[in-house]
Enzyme design. Sequence first.
Site, PDB file in Angstrom:
ATOM      1  N   HIS A  19       4.986  24.979 -18.834  1.00 16.71           N
ATOM      2  CA  HIS A  19       5.544  25.867 -19.743  1.00 16.71           C
ATOM      3  C   HIS A  19       7.065  25.395 -19.909  1.00 16.71           C
ATOM      4  CE1 HIS A  19       6.102  26.730 -15.179  1.00 16.71           C
ATOM      5  NE2 HIS A  19       7.273  27.105 -15.295  1.00 16.71           N
ATOM      6  N   CYS A  28      -2.440  31.393 -17.370  1.00 21.53           N
ATOM      7  CA  CYS A  28      -4.023  31.261 -18.195  1.00 21.53           C
ATOM      8  C   CYS A  28      -4.390  32.883 -18.380  1.00 21.53           C
ATOM      9  CB  CYS A  28      -5.096  30.708 -17.074  1.00 21.53           C
ATOM     10  SG  CYS A  28      -5.129  28.799 -17.517  1.00 21.53           S
ATOM     11  N   ASN A  78      10.547  22.555 -15.773  1.00 21.63           N
ATOM     12  CA  ASN A  78      10.724  21.975 -14.411  1.00 21.63           C
ATOM     13  C   ASN A  78       9.377  21.222 -14.069  1.00 21.63           C
ATOM     14  OD1 ASN A  78      13.068  23.128 -13.819  1.00 21.63           O
ATOM     15  ND2 ASN A  78      12.211  24.934 -13.914  1.00 21.63           N
TER      16      ASN A  78
HETATM   17  P1  5GP Z   1       9.119  27.688 -13.139  1.00 16.97           P
HETATM   18  O1  5GP Z   1      10.024  28.264 -11.928  1.00 16.97           O
HETATM   19  O2  5GP Z   1       7.546  27.319 -12.655  1.00 16.97           O
HETATM   20  O3  5GP Z   1       9.926  26.559 -13.781  1.00 16.97           O
HETATM   21  O4  5GP Z   1       9.103  28.926 -13.980  1.00 16.97           O
HETATM   22  C1  5GP Z   1       8.302  29.814 -13.969  1.00 16.97           C
HETATM   23  C2  5GP Z   1       8.873  31.236 -14.577  1.00 16.97           C
HETATM   24  O5  5GP Z   1       7.674  32.065 -14.670  1.00 16.97           O
HETATM   25  C3  5GP Z   1      10.022  31.796 -13.634  1.00 16.97           C
HETATM   26  O6  5GP Z   1      11.181  31.648 -14.574  1.00 16.97           O
HETATM   27  C4  5GP Z   1       9.540  33.127 -13.476  1.00 16.97           C
HETATM   28  O7  5GP Z   1      10.288  34.109 -13.502  1.00 16.97           O
HETATM   29  C5  5GP Z   1       8.592  33.375 -14.424  1.00 16.97           C
HETATM   30  N1  5GP Z   1       7.239  34.316 -14.098  1.00 16.97           N
HETATM   31  C6  5GP Z   1       6.921  34.505 -12.544  1.00 16.97           C
HETATM   32  N2  5GP Z   1       6.008  35.318 -12.715  1.00 16.97           N
HETATM   33  C7  5GP Z   1       5.805  36.060 -13.965  1.00 16.97           C
HETATM   34  C8  5GP Z   1       5.165  36.864 -14.710  1.00 16.97           C
HETATM   35  O8  5GP Z   1       4.168  37.589 -13.754  1.00 16.97           O
HETATM   36  N3  5GP Z   1       5.286  37.509 -15.878  1.00 16.97           N
HETATM   37  C9  5GP Z   1       6.166  36.683 -16.416  1.00 16.97           C
HETATM   38  N4  5GP Z   1       6.391  37.153 -17.797  1.00 16.97           N
HETATM   39  N5  5GP Z   1       7.179  35.473 -16.264  1.00 16.97           N
HETATM   40  C10 5GP Z   1       6.805  35.385 -14.867  1.00 16.97           C
HETATM   41 ZN    ZN Z   2      -3.408  27.966 -16.280  1.00 16.05          ZN
END
Ligand code: 5GP
Ligand code: ZN
Length: 114
Positions: free
Chosen positions: A100, A7, A87
């Site tokens: 996402h 957000c 995921n």
């Molecule tokens: P998930 O593991 O929830 O499917 O994916 C979360 C993704 O968010 C991960 O690939 C991680 O590298 C990315 N991510 C985490 N923190 C940040 C951030 O502060 N900025 C950006 N651009 N990506 C982030």
């Molecule tokens: Zn949110």
Amino acid sequence: MSTCLFCEIASGRIKAEIIHQDDDYVAFRDVNPKAPSHVLVVPRRHISGLNELVGPDCGLADGLLGAGVAAAHAEGLAPGGYRFVINCGEDAGQSVAHLHLHVLGGRPLAWPPG
Ligand code: 5GP
Ligand code: ZN
């Protein structure tokens, strides 16, 4: 009050490398890319994950996929191919509780995932 990272990125309060945005979705580069091209697409509206896409909110998925395809084209991934990943929950390793779509490409991607 707790804040949600995506957000904050969608609103511009936390910086990210945004590649495209419109009224409903924001696409930005993953800070820790798992492939040469790794874009995250999020709805501006806070939805914690796939489990919330029920009833009228199912329609959000259409726009999310469309924004993901647009990101893949913009990244030049369409000819070679790419992968979408969402995921959901602990077993899948979801680490940010804001829906996402990962758009991954730029190298051969192994299958099945771990
Ligand atoms: P998930 O593991 O929830 O499917 O994916 C979360 C993704 O968010 C991960 O690939 C991680 O590298 C990315 N991510 C985490 N923190 C940040 C951030 O502060 N900025 C950006 N651009 N990506 C982030
Ligand atoms: Zn949110």
